[in-house]
Motif scaffolding. Structure first.
Motif, mmCIF file in Angstrom:
data_model
loop_
_atom_site.group_PDB
_atom_site.id
_atom_site.type_symbol
_atom_site.label_atom_id
_atom_site.label_comp_id
_atom_site.label_asym_id
_atom_site.label_seq_id
_atom_site.Cartn_x
_atom_site.Cartn_y
_atom_site.Cartn_z
ATOM 1 N N PRO A 450 0.821 -1.223 0.000
ATOM 2 C CA PRO A 450 0.000 0.000 0.000
ATOM 3 C C PRO A 450 0.851 1.268 0.000
ATOM 4 C CG PRO A 450 -0.752 -1.561 1.664
ATOM 5 C CD PRO A 450 0.578 -2.052 1.188
ATOM 6 N N GLN A 451 0.273 2.327 -0.578
ATOM 7 C CA GLN A 451 0.881 3.653 -0.608
ATOM 8 C C GLN A 451 -0.104 4.629 0.032
ATOM 9 O OE1 GLN A 451 1.310 3.686 -4.854
ATOM 10 N NE2 GLN A 451 3.440 3.019 -4.792
ATOM 11 N N GLN A 452 0.317 5.267 1.112
ATOM 12 C CA GLN A 452 -0.571 6.124 1.907
ATOM 13 C C GLN A 452 -0.334 7.600 1.622
ATOM 14 O OE1 GLN A 452 0.338 7.102 6.029
ATOM 15 N NE2 GLN A 452 -1.617 6.229 6.647
ATOM 16 N N CYS A 453 -1.426 8.343 1.407
ATOM 17 C CA CYS A 453 -1.357 9.794 1.256
ATOM 18 C C CYS A 453 -1.233 10.431 2.643
ATOM 19 C CB CYS A 453 -2.604 10.309 0.538
ATOM 20 S SG CYS A 453 -2.703 12.111 0.446
ATOM 21 N N LEU A 454 -0.194 11.237 2.853
ATOM 22 C CA LEU A 454 0.017 11.842 4.168
ATOM 23 C C LEU A 454 -1.016 12.919 4.484
ATOM 24 C CD1 LEU A 454 3.910 12.099 4.215
ATOM 25 C CD2 LEU A 454 2.477 10.625 5.627
ATOM 26 N N ALA A 455 -1.543 13.587 3.481
ATOM 27 C CA ALA A 455 -2.488 14.676 3.721
ATOM 28 C C ALA A 455 -3.836 14.158 4.197
ATOM 29 C CB ALA A 455 -2.662 15.516 2.460
ATOM 30 N N GLN A 457 -4.413 10.609 4.920
ATOM 31 C CA GLN A 457 -4.263 9.314 5.590
ATOM 32 C C GLN A 457 -4.925 8.162 4.826
ATOM 33 O OE1 GLN A 457 -2.313 9.328 8.686
ATOM 34 N NE2 GLN A 457 -1.982 11.264 7.627
ATOM 35 N N ARG A 458 -5.363 8.414 3.599
ATOM 36 C CA ARG A 458 -6.000 7.376 2.792
ATOM 37 C C ARG A 458 -4.952 6.550 2.048
ATOM 38 N NH1 ARG A 458 -11.164 7.440 1.188
ATOM 39 N NH2 ARG A 458 -10.529 6.710 -0.875
ATOM 40 N N ILE A 459 -5.284 5.290 1.795
ATOM 41 C CA ILE A 459 -4.464 4.450 0.930
ATOM 42 C C ILE A 459 -4.886 4.748 -0.499
ATOM 43 C CG2 ILE A 459 -3.785 2.117 0.311
ATOM 44 C CD1 ILE A 459 -2.889 2.984 3.102
ATOM 45 N N GLU A 460 -3.993 5.365 -1.274
ATOM 46 C CA GLU A 460 -4.326 5.807 -2.617
ATOM 47 C C GLU A 460 -3.973 4.768 -3.683
ATOM 48 O OE1 GLU A 460 -5.982 8.366 -3.349
ATOM 49 O OE2 GLU A 460 -5.929 9.564 -1.515
ATOM 50 N N GLY A 461 -2.968 3.947 -3.416
ATOM 51 C CA GLY A 461 -2.549 2.999 -4.435
ATOM 52 C C GLY A 461 -1.733 1.875 -3.844
ATOM 53 N N VAL A 462 -1.331 0.960 -4.725
ATOM 54 C CA VAL A 462 -0.463 -0.149 -4.335
ATOM 55 C C VAL A 462 0.593 -0.345 -5.413
ATOM 56 C CG1 VAL A 462 -2.209 -1.376 -2.976
ATOM 57 C CG2 VAL A 462 -1.994 -1.848 -5.419
ATOM 58 N N GLU A 463 1.725 -0.892 -5.010
ATOM 59 C CA GLU A 463 2.749 -1.289 -5.974
ATOM 60 C C GLU A 463 2.747 -2.802 -6.085
ATOM 61 O OE1 GLU A 463 7.560 -1.022 -6.873
ATOM 62 O OE2 GLU A 463 6.738 -0.152 -5.035
ATOM 63 N N ALA A 464 2.642 -3.314 -7.312
ATOM 64 C CA ALA A 464 2.664 -4.757 -7.555
ATOM 65 C C ALA A 464 4.115 -5.235 -7.583
ATOM 66 C CB ALA A 464 1.974 -5.074 -8.879
ATOM 67 N N LEU A 654 8.407 17.647 5.473
ATOM 68 C CA LEU A 654 9.122 18.050 4.258
ATOM 69 C C LEU A 654 8.220 18.043 3.034
ATOM 70 C CD1 LEU A 654 12.520 16.186 4.810
ATOM 71 C CD2 LEU A 654 11.978 18.577 5.254
ATOM 72 N N ASN A 655 6.898 17.906 3.257
ATOM 73 C CA ASN A 655 5.898 18.043 2.193
ATOM 74 C C ASN A 655 5.924 16.914 1.162
ATOM 75 O OD1 ASN A 655 4.742 20.368 3.217
ATOM 76 N ND2 ASN A 655 6.090 21.714 2.082
ATOM 77 N N ILE A 656 6.286 15.707 1.601
ATOM 78 C CA ILE A 656 6.165 14.538 0.738
ATOM 79 C C ILE A 656 4.691 14.154 0.666
ATOM 80 C CG2 ILE A 656 6.787 12.092 0.488
ATOM 81 C CD1 ILE A 656 9.004 14.169 -0.122
ATOM 82 N N ASP A 657 4.218 13.761 -0.510
ATOM 83 C CA ASP A 657 2.791 13.475 -0.698
ATOM 84 C C ASP A 657 2.376 12.116 -0.144
ATOM 85 O OD1 ASP A 657 2.042 15.866 -2.233
ATOM 86 O OD2 ASP A 657 3.393 15.065 -3.737
ATOM 87 N N GLU A 658 3.119 11.067 -0.493
ATOM 88 C CA GLU A 658 2.732 9.714 -0.100
ATOM 89 C C GLU A 658 3.941 8.949 0.417
ATOM 90 O OE1 GLU A 658 0.570 7.618 -3.136
ATOM 91 O OE2 GLU A 658 -0.579 9.390 -3.729
ATOM 92 N N ILE A 659 3.663 7.903 1.209
ATOM 93 C CA ILE A 659 4.731 7.055 1.722
ATOM 94 C C ILE A 659 4.376 5.598 1.483
ATOM 95 C CG2 ILE A 659 5.520 8.697 3.469
ATOM 96 C CD1 ILE A 659 3.965 7.069 5.551
#
Length: 695
Positions: A450-455, A457-464, A654-659
């Motif tokens: 999963p990839q989470q949006c920091l702004a 807190q939603r899971i926006e995507g996944v990496e296969a 540091l204003n990163i969008d997703e983690i």
């Protein structure tokens, strides 16, 4: 994450009504402060900083209408929701309430469920209005922040007009040039002919402008980007200009930070790989040989755990200084990873046996830590070009493999790759044979991280991610089999299976109500395949997946193998609606300015920068630089390898969008991912933050 309750200031001179409303709103989850009249309400407004005010109309000293008008004059009172409570619902009272500045009104007797809904609606409306105000302010300041202005050219006369603030935007004390000829005169001499030709073509062929020039000004120079559309109306060209001086300097600074280790100021893996590649290219022409040494600090983590990271850093600096003293002439030295160094040595001018003896004797580190003498050993691995590797990456990997072998043979601290080459070659042949059958035997499977949006807190995507469940060995590390897939060409067949399986899975989740962006990694061979675009379009059409929901990830090194062809292919993917991401950013060998010509949507920051972000100022500077650059380029930033809360906090600041990383979740099989998302959404407490802005 617990959401902070909204604060409501209740203003009414009737204690009974205040008690009733306070009880109802508190049960609804709001924080309520009370005031008994208008004057007291004005004082509470300054101290309590409410999110909404409920104000009775009929009060002594200062009635509701006067209170609303006074609040609207206060700082911060322009947009706060003001809901009036009145015993009358005639048009005159309503009109007077709105004229005074009320947001809404509600009549007595109070119906608590209706009041709660009206309060919730008013708060939501205020939040939307604040968001719109921020967007409006951002749009107003965007041109100034980006140092963007406009110009107008009268083709027949060659006269130039500039937006009013052009000179100040460019930091000029002199006025802007008033003609094309004057502009060309200010340009750098080697750019003048190109500039004249561009204006000639724009005026005669409706070609439009898109170029950068350097203008002279007092004390230094500025670089401006000139652009215009091909359209000409009434003999006039209208275009935009932007001061990109800081951006170009910023790119140079970012490149330096990306390529050097903060603690030792040595070249890092990225720069060393490029320097080594240049060295090996010279070796081929001169038929010379180079030794690649990897020196690893044994059990550095124990020093960090026992004495703290400061003492661990002291060990690293001490070793770096020792290696500088032992470095033969015309050699290369770098910090490869957190606990290891790399050294490239010309063998013609170096006696390898003597150097080995020096290293073994000199690299026993003795440090005074907390009054005690502590000894630290190092282990070393050696690979020789061209015997053990033809390219920089393969030579480094061979030396690292030799160094790791010392962990198996504790009696030795120095091993050459030639000693383990034969055994590795035999194992590789067996592994390659098994790989050729793996797809047929359905041993491959995908996991999704999963990839989470920091702004939000939603899971926006996944990496296969590809995994191999070998019938006898069990799960095989991707690091062991993916290079073989690429070298043997099997990556085409396996890569095609990955794409179809990822698309199928994304559609399957959509049908179950799970809307996630699907990111898939592309190998270099796939990107270079001209038929890939047809395959991608056919897949999303057959499975009815919106193309924008599929994100294609390429590594920085892949992108730069054949950059011109990669650029053409990526543009085709983009035109078909697919998203494009650069993976492992900061670890390749590319020019930043060249790389950013690609039509990107997402920039993924490599885990190497995230790992030390809580301790390394330079890593934070790199992430800040990339975040700012991405913001201005309209790119989404995703930080990989996030494992700690402290890392997430730094990245958020540091204003990163997703983690993406183990802090959120490990890569999961589809069924577990679905369970994870159901549990995550059930537990989530949405708490939208303010829109991000550049650092």
């Amino acid at each position: 994450m617990q959401e902070t309750p909204a604060k409501i200031l209740l203003v009414d001179d009737d204690p009974g009504i205040r008690l009733l409303i306070q009880h109802g709103l508190t049960r609804a989850g709001y924080q309520v402060t009370e005031a008994s009249n208008g004057l007291e309400a004005l004082e509470c407004f300054e101290t309590a900083k409410p999110d909404l005010m409920l104000i009775d109309v009929s009060m002594p000293e200062l009635d509701g209408f006067e209170t609303v008008a006074a609040i609207r004059q206060r700082e911060g009172g322009e947009i706060i929701p003001l809901v009036m409570v009145t015993g009358s619902d005639d048009n005159e009272s309503v009109t007077k309430a709105f004229h005074a500045g009320a947001t809404d009104f509600i009549t007595k007797p109070i119906n608590l469920p209706i009041l709660t809904q009206r309060v919730r609606y008013a708060l939501a409306s205020a939040e939307r209005e604040q968001r719109l105000r921020r967007i409006h302010l951002e749009q107003q300041s965007a041109c100034q922040l980006a140092k963007l202005g406009f110009w107008r050219l009268q083709i027949e006369t060659g006269q130039l007009q500039w937006s009013r603030d052009a000179a100040s935007l460019l930091g000029r004390s002199a006025a802007m040039p008033t003609s094309v000829a004057a502009l060309i005169e200010e340009a750098r001499p080697d750019q003048r002919q190109r500039l004249q030709l561009a204006f000639d073509q724009a005026g005669t062929r409706a070609a439009g402008l898109d170029l950068e020039i350097e203008l002279a000004r007092t004390g230094n120079a500025c670089i401006i980007k000139l652009q215009s559309s091909p359209q000409i109306e009434d003999g006039v060209i209208v275009g935009a200009f932007q001061d990109v001086t800081a951006l170009r300097a910023f790119e140079d600074q970012t490149l330096y930070l990306v390529e050097h280790d903060e603690l030792t100021n040595l070249p890092n893996h990225r720069l060393f790989s490029r320097l080594l590649a240049d060295r090996l290219e010279r070796d081929r022409h001169a038929e010379a040989r180079t030794g690649m040494l990897v020196i690893d600090i044994d059990r550095l983590h124990r020093i960090n755990e026992a004495f703290g990271p400061v003492q661990g850093d002291e060990v690293i600096v001490t070793l770096a200084n020792r290696l500088r003293q032992l470095l033969p002439s015309n050699s290369l030295l770098c910090r490869l990873e957190s606990d290891s160094f790399g050294m490239a040595i010309p063998l013609e001018s170096t006696d390898l046996a003597t150097l080995q003896a020096q290293l073994l004797s000199q690299l026993i580190l003795s440090l005074q830590i907390n009054g005690r003498e502590i000894y630290i050993d190092c282990s070393m691995g050696l690979a020789i070009h061209p015997d053990d590797g033809q390219e920089a990456a393969s030579l480094i990997q061979a030396a690292q493999a030799a160094e790791r072998e010392t962990n198996r043979d504790q009696s030795r601290r120095f091993i050459q790759f030639s000693e383990i080459r034969e055994a590795r070659a035999e194992g590789r042949v067996i592994l390659e044979t098994d790989l050729r059958r793996a797809l047929e035997k359905q041993e491959f499977f995908l996991v999704y991280q999963p990839q989470q949006c920091l702004a939000t807190q939603r899971i926006e995507g996944v990496e296969a991610l590809l995994r191999w469940n070998h019938a006898e060995r069990g799960i095989v590390s991707p690091a062991d089999f993916i290079p073989i897939l690429e070298e043997t060409g099997l990556i085409h067949e396996v890569g095609d299976w990955i794409l179809e399986e990822a698309v199928r899975q994304a559609v399957d989740w959509l049908q179950q109500g799970l809307n996630l962006r699907m990111s898939v990694n592309l190998a270099a061979a796939q990107v270079e395949n001209p038929n890939l675009i047809n395959r991608l379009c056919a897949l999303v059409k057959d499975y009815q997946l919106p193309p924008e929901q599929l994100e294609l990830e390429i590594t920085e090194s892949t992108a730069m193998q054949v950059p011109e062809q990669t650029l053409l292919n990526l543009r085709k993917y983009k035109q078909c609606g697919f998203r494009i991401a650069i993976d492992d950013f900061g670890t390749g060998y590319s020019s930043l300015s060249y790389l950013l010509q690609f039509p990107l949507d997402t920039l993924k920051i490599d885990r190497a920068f995230v790992k030390e972000i809580t301790r390394g100022k330079r890593n934070r500077a790199i992430v800040t630089a990339l975040s700012t650059l991405s913001f201005h380029l309209g790119l989404t930033t995703i930080a990989e390898g996030v494992e700690l809360e402290s890392q997430r906090d730094y990245l958020d600041a540091l204003n990163i969008d997703e983690i993406q990383g183990f802090l959120i979740a490990r890569p999961l099989v589809p069924e577990r991912l679905l369970e994870f998302m159901r549990a995550y959404e059930a537990d989530a407490q949405p708490s939208p933050r303010q829109a991000r802005s550049p650092s």
